[in-house]
Design a protein around this motif. Sequence first.
Motif, PDB file in Angstrom:
ATOM      1  N   THR A   1      -0.073  -8.937  -0.623  1.00  0.00           N
ATOM      2  CA  THR A   1      -1.102  -8.967  -1.169  1.00  0.00           C
ATOM      3  C   THR A   1      -2.099  -8.195  -0.644  1.00  0.00           C
ATOM      4  O   THR A   1      -2.298  -8.134   0.676  1.00  0.00           O
ATOM      5  N   VAL A   2      -3.025  -7.528  -1.184  1.00  0.00           N
ATOM      6  CA  VAL A   2      -3.915  -6.680  -1.148  1.00  0.00           C
ATOM      7  C   VAL A   2      -5.405  -7.141  -1.090  1.00  0.00           C
ATOM      8  O   VAL A   2      -5.556  -7.977  -2.325  1.00  0.00           O
ATOM      9  N   LEU A   3      -6.065  -7.393  -0.140  1.00  0.00           N
ATOM     10  CA  LEU A   3      -7.516  -7.586  -0.322  1.00  0.00           C
ATOM     11  C   LEU A   3      -8.489  -6.500  -0.187  1.00  0.00           C
ATOM     12  O   LEU A   3      -8.154  -5.606   0.641  1.00  0.00           O
ATOM     13  N   ALA A   4      -9.559  -6.585  -0.689  1.00  0.00           N
ATOM     14  CA  ALA A   4     -10.601  -5.672  -0.722  1.00  0.00           C
ATOM     15  C   ALA A   4     -12.219  -6.382  -0.742  1.00  0.00           C
ATOM     16  O   ALA A   4     -12.019  -7.227  -1.984  1.00  0.00           O
ATOM     17  N   ARG A   5     -12.946  -6.324  -0.141  1.00  0.00           N
ATOM     18  CA  ARG A   5     -14.451  -6.790  -0.075  1.00  0.00           C
ATOM     19  C   ARG A   5     -14.160  -8.335  -0.346  1.00  0.00           C
ATOM     20  O   ARG A   5     -14.918  -9.115  -1.037  1.00  0.00           O
ATOM     21  N   GLY A   6     -12.913  -8.954   0.398  1.00  0.00           N
ATOM     22  CA  GLY A   6     -13.079 -10.583   0.472  1.00  0.00           C
ATOM     23  C   GLY A   6     -12.329 -11.030  -0.877  1.00  0.00           C
ATOM     24  O   GLY A   6     -12.488 -12.271  -1.167  1.00  0.00           O
ATOM     25  N   SER A   7     -11.976 -10.228  -1.811  1.00  0.00           N
ATOM     26  CA  SER A   7     -11.125 -10.833  -3.118  1.00  0.00           C
ATOM     27  C   SER A   7      -9.784 -10.197  -2.928  1.00  0.00           C
ATOM     28  O   SER A   7      -9.338  -9.031  -2.749  1.00  0.00           O
ATOM     29  N   GLU A   8      -9.102 -10.731  -3.863  1.00  0.00           N
ATOM     30  CA  GLU A   8      -7.551 -10.304  -4.212  1.00  0.00           C
ATOM     31  C   GLU A   8      -7.710  -9.200  -4.782  1.00  0.00           C
ATOM     32  O   GLU A   8      -8.330  -9.133  -5.958  1.00  0.00           O
ATOM     33  N   LEU A   9      -7.079  -7.927  -4.765  1.00  0.00           N
ATOM     34  CA  LEU A   9      -7.091  -6.731  -5.439  1.00  0.00           C
ATOM     35  C   LEU A   9      -5.853  -6.513  -6.268  1.00  0.00           C
ATOM     36  O   LEU A   9      -5.557  -6.334  -7.322  1.00  0.00           O
ATOM     37  N   ALA A  10      -4.714  -7.009  -5.573  1.00  0.00           N
ATOM     38  CA  ALA A  10      -3.213  -6.825  -6.192  1.00  0.00           C
ATOM     39  C   ALA A  10      -2.259  -7.727  -5.513  1.00  0.00           C
ATOM     40  O   ALA A  10      -2.450  -8.123  -4.311  1.00  0.00           O
ATOM     41  N   SER A  11      -1.366  -8.108  -6.021  1.00  0.00           N
ATOM     42  CA  SER A  11      -0.009  -8.832  -5.432  1.00  0.00           C
ATOM     43  C   SER A  11       1.157  -8.373  -6.120  1.00  0.00           C
ATOM     44  O   SER A  11       1.296  -8.187  -7.497  1.00  0.00           O
ATOM     45  N   GLY A  12       2.243  -8.016  -5.313  1.00  0.00           N
ATOM     46  CA  GLY A  12       3.423  -7.726  -5.822  1.00  0.00           C
ATOM     47  C   GLY A  12       4.471  -7.079  -4.706  1.00  0.00           C
ATOM     48  O   GLY A  12       4.179  -7.087  -3.380  1.00  0.00           O
ATOM     49  N   THR A  13       5.358  -6.245  -5.080  1.00  0.00           N
ATOM     50  CA  THR A  13       6.250  -5.502  -4.215  1.00  0.00           C
ATOM     51  C   THR A  13       5.407  -4.607  -3.773  1.00  0.00           C
ATOM     52  O   THR A  13       4.474  -3.993  -4.282  1.00  0.00           O
ATOM     53  N   TYR A  14       5.841  -3.802  -2.750  1.00  0.00           N
ATOM     54  CA  TYR A  14       5.307  -2.693  -2.164  1.00  0.00           C
ATOM     55  C   TYR A  14       5.117  -1.562  -3.306  1.00  0.00           C
ATOM     56  O   TYR A  14       4.126  -0.804  -3.437  1.00  0.00           O
ATOM     57  N   ALA A  15       6.161  -1.344  -4.117  1.00  0.00           N
ATOM     58  CA  ALA A  15       6.290  -0.363  -5.076  1.00  0.00           C
ATOM     59  C   ALA A  15       4.923  -0.780  -6.184  1.00  0.00           C
ATOM     60  O   ALA A  15       4.540   0.326  -6.856  1.00  0.00           O
ATOM     61  N   GLU A  16       4.931  -1.773  -6.624  1.00  0.00           N
ATOM     62  CA  GLU A  16       3.815  -2.346  -7.399  1.00  0.00           C
ATOM     63  C   GLU A  16       2.671  -1.955  -6.820  1.00  0.00           C
ATOM     64  O   GLU A  16       1.602  -1.448  -7.685  1.00  0.00           O
ATOM     65  N   VAL A  17       2.343  -2.324  -5.744  1.00  0.00           N
ATOM     66  CA  VAL A  17       0.828  -2.459  -5.319  1.00  0.00           C
ATOM     67  C   VAL A  17       0.572  -0.953  -4.797  1.00  0.00           C
ATOM     68  O   VAL A  17      -0.622  -0.491  -5.163  1.00  0.00           O
ATOM     69  N   SER A  18       1.418  -0.192  -4.353  1.00  0.00           N
ATOM     70  CA  SER A  18       1.202   1.252  -4.055  1.00  0.00           C
ATOM     71  C   SER A  18       0.923   2.170  -5.450  1.00  0.00           C
ATOM     72  O   SER A  18       0.314   3.231  -5.040  1.00  0.00           O
ATOM     73  N   ALA A  19       1.544   1.775  -6.381  1.00  0.00           N
ATOM     74  CA  ALA A  19       1.034   2.525  -7.562  1.00  0.00           C
ATOM     75  C   ALA A  19      -0.191   1.946  -8.588  1.00  0.00           C
ATOM     76  O   ALA A  19      -0.496   2.518  -9.358  1.00  0.00           O
ATOM     77  N   ASN A  20      -0.751   0.718  -7.885  1.00  0.00           N
ATOM     78  CA  ASN A  20      -1.799   0.227  -8.458  1.00  0.00           C
ATOM     79  C   ASN A  20      -3.225   0.982  -8.287  1.00  0.00           C
ATOM     80  O   ASN A  20      -3.523   1.454  -7.087  1.00  0.00           O
ATOM     81  N   GLU A  21      -3.618   1.469  -9.307  1.00  0.00           N
ATOM     82  CA  GLU A  21      -4.790   2.308  -9.263  1.00  0.00           C
ATOM     83  C   GLU A  21      -6.115   1.616  -8.458  1.00  0.00           C
ATOM     84  O   GLU A  21      -6.677   2.378  -7.772  1.00  0.00           O
ATOM     85  N   ALA A  22      -6.193   0.296  -8.586  1.00  0.00           N
ATOM     86  CA  ALA A  22      -7.295  -0.176  -7.871  1.00  0.00           C
ATOM     87  C   ALA A  22      -6.971  -0.147  -6.391  1.00  0.00           C
ATOM     88  O   ALA A  22      -7.929  -0.114  -5.413  1.00  0.00           O
ATOM     89  N   VAL A  23      -5.774  -0.249  -5.889  1.00  0.00           N
ATOM     90  CA  VAL A  23      -5.487  -0.333  -4.629  1.00  0.00           C
ATOM     91  C   VAL A  23      -5.686   1.269  -4.054  1.00  0.00           C
ATOM     92  O   VAL A  23      -6.015   1.334  -2.856  1.00  0.00           O
ATOM     93  N   ILE A  24      -5.221   2.176  -4.771  1.00  0.00           N
ATOM     94  CA  ILE A  24      -5.274   3.536  -4.454  1.00  0.00           C
ATOM     95  C   ILE A  24      -6.998   3.936  -4.216  1.00  0.00           C
ATOM     96  O   ILE A  24      -7.015   4.507  -3.313  1.00  0.00           O
ATOM     97  N   GLU A  25      -7.691   3.418  -5.090  1.00  0.00           N
ATOM     98  CA  GLU A  25      -9.085   3.753  -4.863  1.00  0.00           C
ATOM     99  C   GLU A  25      -9.592   2.978  -3.668  1.00  0.00           C
ATOM    100  O   GLU A  25     -10.468   3.463  -3.148  1.00  0.00           O
ATOM    101  N   ALA A  26      -9.222   1.870  -3.458  1.00  0.00           N
ATOM    102  CA  ALA A  26      -9.737   1.163  -2.272  1.00  0.00           C
ATOM    103  C   ALA A  26      -9.337   1.598  -0.959  1.00  0.00           C
ATOM    104  O   ALA A  26     -10.271   1.963  -0.062  1.00  0.00           O
TER     105      ALA A  26
END
Length: 263
Positions: free
Chosen positions: A227-252
């Motif tokens: 589960t990835v958090l950013a600024r107090g909110s949930e940004l993404a959730s999933g496997t490592y492959a899924e979250v590491s490819a998530n554009e919002a996670v990359i930007e954060a």
Amino acid sequence: MAGVPRAPMQPDIILEARSLGRDFNGFTAVDKVSLAVRKGDIHAIIGPNGAGKTTFFNLLTSFIKPSRGQVFLDGAEITGKSPAEIANLGMVRSFQISAVFGHLTVLQNVRIALQKRDGGAPNFWSANRLLERYNERALEILRLVRLDSAADRLAVEIAYGQKRALELATTIALEPRVILLDEPTQGMGHEDVEHIMALVKSFAAGRTVVMVEHNMKVVAGISDRITVLARGSELASGTYAEVSANEAVIEAYMGRKKHRSPN
């Protein structure tokens, strides 16, 4: 059990947070974060600095009371229970129970945790012969975390990385169903990190682990879900492959959007 609030949950979910939030003097540190941890998983909580990870972790274990939202353990609501009550239900946080007593030896620290597991309050004044029955199991656990050679040293004398390993040892001694680890590899060298990764994966068998961890090699190597958090909110959730490819996670994490190839 009568009188215990329960809520519909998927049978494989052991720990669930629903829309947890926490405000501090008008500042929202955690905002409507939900979490569903499956039984037997290693679930990592990650995020850039200031993401709200520590506050969220404290909300799960009731070190901080939520401004809103609920927490459930195996279907029973634990929102508002004390950290000690939650520990007795089988969910422990590494620093919560496994505090290192500097005036005791490394072995004695683990014996105290084993005594607690057996239902007794930690008793520093028990006759030594009563505690010696825990020696064999305590040494087994210390061998797991590579501290058996330091068994007779005072905890205050060992290095920082060894203290972190000792905290992990005392947590293992309690044999909880759900273990929450706050940066288990912090301050450790490369070799110790590799060992702790293997150790967490080993004792996670038959248990559930939730961890906050900055070391992405650790997260990628042993986590089932993230589960990835950013600024107090949930940004993404999933496997490592899924979250590491998530554009919002990359930007954060990187401060930029993922590059897209022209069509």
